[in-house]
Design an enzyme around this catalytic site. Structure first.
Site, mmCIF file in Angstrom:
data_model
loop_
_atom_site.group_PDB
_atom_site.id
_atom_site.type_symbol
_atom_site.label_atom_id
_atom_site.label_comp_id
_atom_site.label_asym_id
_atom_site.label_seq_id
_atom_site.Cartn_x
_atom_site.Cartn_y
_atom_site.Cartn_z
ATOM 1 N N HIS A 14 -5.229 8.057 14.703
ATOM 2 C CA HIS A 14 -5.050 6.598 14.751
ATOM 3 C C HIS A 14 -5.592 6.095 16.081
ATOM 4 O O HIS A 14 -4.906 6.149 17.105
ATOM 5 C CB HIS A 14 -3.564 6.255 14.582
ATOM 6 C CG HIS A 14 -3.281 4.793 14.499
ATOM 7 N ND1 HIS A 14 -2.164 4.290 13.845
ATOM 8 C CD2 HIS A 14 -3.950 3.697 14.963
ATOM 9 C CE1 HIS A 14 -2.170 2.966 13.934
ATOM 10 N NE2 HIS A 14 -3.241 2.581 14.631
ATOM 11 N N HIS A 16 -8.434 3.006 17.567
ATOM 12 C CA HIS A 16 -9.417 1.926 17.365
ATOM 13 C C HIS A 16 -10.446 2.031 18.476
ATOM 14 O O HIS A 16 -10.086 1.964 19.659
ATOM 15 C CB HIS A 16 -8.732 0.560 17.445
ATOM 16 C CG HIS A 16 -7.621 0.401 16.457
ATOM 17 N ND1 HIS A 16 -7.794 -0.229 15.247
ATOM 18 C CD2 HIS A 16 -6.329 0.807 16.486
ATOM 19 C CE1 HIS A 16 -6.651 -0.212 14.579
ATOM 20 N NE2 HIS A 16 -5.735 0.412 15.309
ATOM 21 N N HIS A 194 -2.666 0.049 8.081
ATOM 22 C CA HIS A 194 -1.537 -0.226 8.969
ATOM 23 C C HIS A 194 -0.447 -0.866 8.099
ATOM 24 O O HIS A 194 -0.736 -1.816 7.353
ATOM 25 C CB HIS A 194 -1.919 -1.242 10.044
ATOM 26 C CG HIS A 194 -2.737 -0.673 11.161
ATOM 27 N ND1 HIS A 194 -3.914 -0.007 10.956
ATOM 28 C CD2 HIS A 194 -2.538 -0.705 12.514
ATOM 29 C CE1 HIS A 194 -4.410 0.357 12.144
ATOM 30 N NE2 HIS A 194 -3.593 -0.042 13.092
ATOM 31 N N GLU A 197 4.314 -1.893 10.951
ATOM 32 C CA GLU A 197 4.279 -1.892 12.422
ATOM 33 C C GLU A 197 5.199 -3.031 12.880
ATOM 34 O O GLU A 197 6.223 -2.792 13.505
ATOM 35 C CB GLU A 197 2.844 -2.098 12.925
ATOM 36 C CG GLU A 197 2.723 -2.113 14.446
ATOM 37 C CD GLU A 197 1.292 -2.411 14.932
ATOM 38 O OE1 GLU A 197 0.479 -2.926 14.143
ATOM 39 O OE2 GLU A 197 1.017 -2.159 16.139
ATOM 40 N N ASP A 274 -3.664 4.823 19.522
ATOM 41 C CA ASP A 274 -3.925 3.480 18.993
ATOM 42 C C ASP A 274 -5.029 2.764 19.782
ATOM 43 O O ASP A 274 -6.172 2.730 19.351
ATOM 44 C CB ASP A 274 -2.623 2.658 18.975
ATOM 45 C CG ASP A 274 -2.636 1.508 17.983
ATOM 46 O OD1 ASP A 274 -3.618 1.367 17.243
ATOM 47 O OD2 ASP A 274 -1.646 0.740 17.948
ATOM 48 N N ASP A 275 -4.659 2.196 20.946
ATOM 49 C CA ASP A 275 -5.623 1.480 21.802
ATOM 50 C C ASP A 275 -5.379 1.914 23.248
ATOM 51 O O ASP A 275 -4.768 1.181 24.032
ATOM 52 C CB ASP A 275 -5.410 -0.031 21.666
ATOM 53 C CG ASP A 275 -5.584 -0.505 20.239
ATOM 54 O OD1 ASP A 275 -6.732 -0.641 19.791
ATOM 55 O OD2 ASP A 275 -4.563 -0.709 19.561
HETATM 56 N N1 ADE Z 1 -5.997 -3.401 15.932
HETATM 57 C C1 ADE Z 1 -6.035 -2.646 17.021
HETATM 58 N N2 ADE Z 1 -4.811 -2.142 17.277
HETATM 59 C C2 ADE Z 1 -3.990 -2.596 16.310
HETATM 60 C C3 ADE Z 1 -2.617 -2.415 16.008
HETATM 61 N N3 ADE Z 1 -1.803 -1.678 16.767
HETATM 62 N N4 ADE Z 1 -2.115 -3.054 14.940
HETATM 63 C C4 ADE Z 1 -2.901 -3.803 14.172
HETATM 64 N N5 ADE Z 1 -4.194 -4.003 14.411
HETATM 65 C C5 ADE Z 1 -4.738 -3.398 15.456
HETATM 66 ZN ZN ZN Z 2 -3.713 0.653 15.100
#
Ligand code: ADE
Ligand code: ZN
Length: 334
Positions: A14, A16, A194, A197, A274-275
């Protein structure tokens, strides 16, 4: 424990690619593209990374991605992330990219996919890190727009393994994308999304029953008995992102993170970043902080790593080979 986590062979499921954009690289690319960004220094950018919710983050994330124009920009972004993978013993990664974030600004689909996929190919040869790509539809946009993206992707189908669904969850349920997911599956893409969340358990149900997803991204709000039974029955994994959850206030403190509860209910979980440029840590940092907060054992960490290969989109033989490599490491280091 630190050494164990750093050396542990693992996959990241996971991630991005736009969320790996470190401020230093953002400045460099903005400068060479002659784009003025809102911040004057790397420190100023990092200070702006304080979020109250998912939308707060997304606004900043889309603005940052706005400096990516040329194929080389996408290449550099992706290759930088893959170098970090190699340093962390991430042997395989499944990278999400958001074509609409770029095509809506006039950057062609071809530019985006060529930059990302060439970096992946080079990294496999030079760094030994393998990758697969997940094309994610932005759920705050319409299904019709997602259909356009699907159409644009078709000449590059051989480079893309799966389709995903990301961006603003509340008010944009999976059912909104029923038809485009159906069409994507017909084209051979594997569906993931997703779900849960910020959104309710109902969105996870929809992702399972309407989109027929093969993996749940996040899934924090899965705690309903029937839903858990269904996820376990379908043998579907959750790609959990601990530092993302605290940064976006999905979880107030890592000490209260539900991952142990998920495991105790028989759910298959993986740990991911994630990011990472926005949430304070790469995948190993997620392992480290989670281990510390929840007093996890080496056996727990091994389980995350094993799941990361088992529930990847690799074929059976590839999975077996990587799990065997992991098992050799674990038998020598447990
Ligand atoms: N795009 C990038 N990170 C995200 C996240 N945690 N939830 C939804 N969209 C995303
Ligand atoms: Zn994500």
């Amino acid at each position: 424990m630190l050494h164990f986590i750093n050396q542990l062979p693992k996959a990241e499921l996971h991630l991005h690619i736009e969320g790996t954009f470190e401020p230093e690289l953002m400045f460099e690319i903005a400068k060479r593209n002659g784009i003025k960004i809102k911040y004057n220094s790397v420190e100023e950018i990092r200070n702006a990374y304080q979020f109250d919710c998912l939308q707060d983050f997304l606004d900043i994330y889309y603005a940052g991605a706005g400096v990516l124009i040329h194929e080389q920009d996408f290449y550099d972004l992706t290759y930088s992330y893959l170098e970090i993978c190699a340093e962390q013993n991430v042997r395989h990664t499944e990278i999400m990219f958001d074509p609409q974030t770029h095509t809506d600004r006039g950057v062609s689909f071809e530019t985006v996919i060529n930059g990302i996929s060439n970096a992946c190919k080079d990294a496999e040869g030079k760094l030994g890190v393998t990758s697969l790509l997940i094309m994610s539809y932005l759920r705050h946009l319409s299904e019709e727009e997602a259909f356009k993206t699907l159409e644009q992707s078709l000449p590059y189908k051989h480079l893309i393994k799966a389709v995903g669904l990301d961006s603003s969850e509340m008010g944009n349920p999976p059912s909104k994308f029923k038809n485009v997911f159906e069409a994507s599956v017909k084209e051979g893409y594997i569906p993931v999304a997703h779900a849960g969340e910020e959104g309710p358990a109902e969105y996870i149900w929809e992702a399972l029953d309407i989109l027929n997803i093969k993996r749940i991204d996040h899934g924090n709000n899965c705690f309903e008995d029937d839903l858990i039974d269904e996820i376990v029955k379908r043998d579907i994994a959750l790609t959990v992102c601990p530092l993302s959850n605290t940064a976006l206030r999905v979880v107030d403190d890592l000490k209260n993170h539900p991952i142990k509860k998920m495991m105790s209910k028989g759910l298959k979980v993986t740990v991911n970043s994630d990011d990472p440029a926005y949430f304070g840590g790469q995948v190993n940092q997620n392992y480290i902080e989670l281990q510390d907060a929840l007093e996890l054992t080496k056996a727990d960490l091994y389980e995350f790593a094993k799941n990361s290969f088992q529930y990847s989109l690799l074929d059976k033989e590839q999975k077996a080979r990587r799990i065997q490599e992991l098992d050799v490491f674990y038998s020598q280091n447990s």
